[in-house]
Design an enzyme around this catalytic site. Sequence first.
Site, PDB file in Angstrom:
ATOM      1  N   HIS B 110      35.713  38.255  43.522  1.00 51.95           N
ATOM      2  CA  HIS B 110      36.362  38.865  44.419  1.00 51.95           C
ATOM      3  C   HIS B 110      36.702  40.355  44.173  1.00 51.95           C
ATOM      4  O   HIS B 110      37.043  40.731  43.041  1.00 51.95           O
ATOM      5  CB  HIS B 110      37.729  38.128  44.771  1.00 51.95           C
ATOM      6  CG  HIS B 110      38.742  38.778  45.707  1.00 51.95           C
ATOM      7  ND1 HIS B 110      38.302  38.435  47.100  1.00 51.95           N
ATOM      8  CD2 HIS B 110      39.728  39.496  45.796  1.00 51.95           C
ATOM      9  CE1 HIS B 110      39.319  38.844  47.654  1.00 51.95           C
ATOM     10  NE2 HIS B 110      40.036  39.702  46.878  1.00 51.95           N
ATOM     11  N   GLU B 175      31.445  44.390  39.157  1.00 50.65           N
ATOM     12  CA  GLU B 175      31.356  42.954  39.492  1.00 50.65           C
ATOM     13  C   GLU B 175      29.904  42.503  38.870  1.00 50.65           C
ATOM     14  O   GLU B 175      29.933  41.647  38.353  1.00 50.65           O
ATOM     15  CB  GLU B 175      31.091  42.629  41.105  1.00 50.65           C
ATOM     16  CG  GLU B 175      32.429  42.945  41.829  1.00 50.65           C
ATOM     17  CD  GLU B 175      32.192  42.662  43.358  1.00 50.65           C
ATOM     18  OE1 GLU B 175      31.325  41.777  43.878  1.00 50.65           O
ATOM     19  OE2 GLU B 175      32.688  43.461  44.139  1.00 50.65           O
TER      20      GLU B 175
END
Lengths: 207, 207
Positions: B110, B175
């Site tokens: 996320h 990420e």
Amino acid sequence: MKARVAILLSGRGSNFLALQAAIARGAIPAEIVLVLSNRKSAAGLRSAAELGLPTLCLPHGEAPSREAHDERVVAALAAAAAEWICLAGYMRLLSPVFVRAFPRRILNVHPSLLPAFPGLHAQRQALEHGVRVSGCTVHLVDEELDHGPIVEQRAVPVRSGDTEETLADRILVQEHRAYPEALRRLLTRRWTIVGRRVVFARSRSAG
Amino acid sequence: MKARVAILLSGRGSNFLALQAAIARGAIPAEIVLVLSNRKSAAGLRSAAELGLPTLCLPHGEAPSREAHDERVVAALAAAAAEWICLAGYMRLLSPVFVRAFPRRILNVHPSLLPAFPGLHAQRQALEHGVRVSGCTVHLVDEELDHGPIVEQRAVPVRSGDTEETLADRILVQEHRAYPEALRRLLTRRWTIVGRRVVFARSRSAG
């Protein structure tokens, strides 16, 4: 022109000492015009006196209400002609009467990356939530707890085996960097608030 | 023993490619046994096919309900003998039937430092809140949105002048590092969940 800054603290005031050091070495165009505590025993008061700074103790137990106490504090700050208020471990919620007396001129530091973990025991909250990154936030104070516009944040890793104390110590190192930097930027840059964002202009102002 | 990992994606699946690259260079003891999409047009499906990986498209519009769709997906994952599920831009909320089929074996990434800014448009939320630090979170999926135990987080600065896109790009770089690292740790270390914390043992397991 130096900004007239007052410090409010309840304990040792390590963030006060970080601000004072930055001011003393000329990194922030400010002077500390008052160090005020609600606790007579606050070590930060003694440090301030040793540094030759004006100090004042207003024990909160002597006022009949939070508002009455805050009115006394605001009066003392006004008497010292303070323009900026830096909270440095001041363990009192500010009442609206206080916040409204210094709109956008009260700074606080909180030991989490807000909006995560507002309130007491932020480091414990972070550990219990299991985050891998936490940090600190310097923000302008509004009438909601740990909520106002954010000026500066610094991240720190959360390590396996961290206790509340080891995490708090790691965050505190960054608080001592972030708080002077936040005050420096607010005093040396043009800025405004858009929505709830502090937006700095690119060029420096004369101040 | 290599862990059998399935990837779920709806778009280009850049996090899928980051995981695949780490697996291909031997950094993660895993093999990708299925790349599944709910969108036929997902570029990630094409990439997977080009890499010679098994792919499957199950358009969600063909099932009468979210649960019915998830039952088809779970059946496909079971047929591929998948042990771990990595969500990589899978734009579907997982129903409880899915989450319960793979307890503590579904990972998601996320684009915020959870618990801050869960839900859609996390980067926009962060910009509008005025934070100075954001980042990404890899977490185990539970039945609440963007809520499960956190495995890995990485911080990035928010810069003046950032747009949603520039911030998203900066976070995405992290990420691509955090997701493979999270999977690697889960597969190579002993760990357990205490409260909502992922607690890793100090020593490495044989696996």
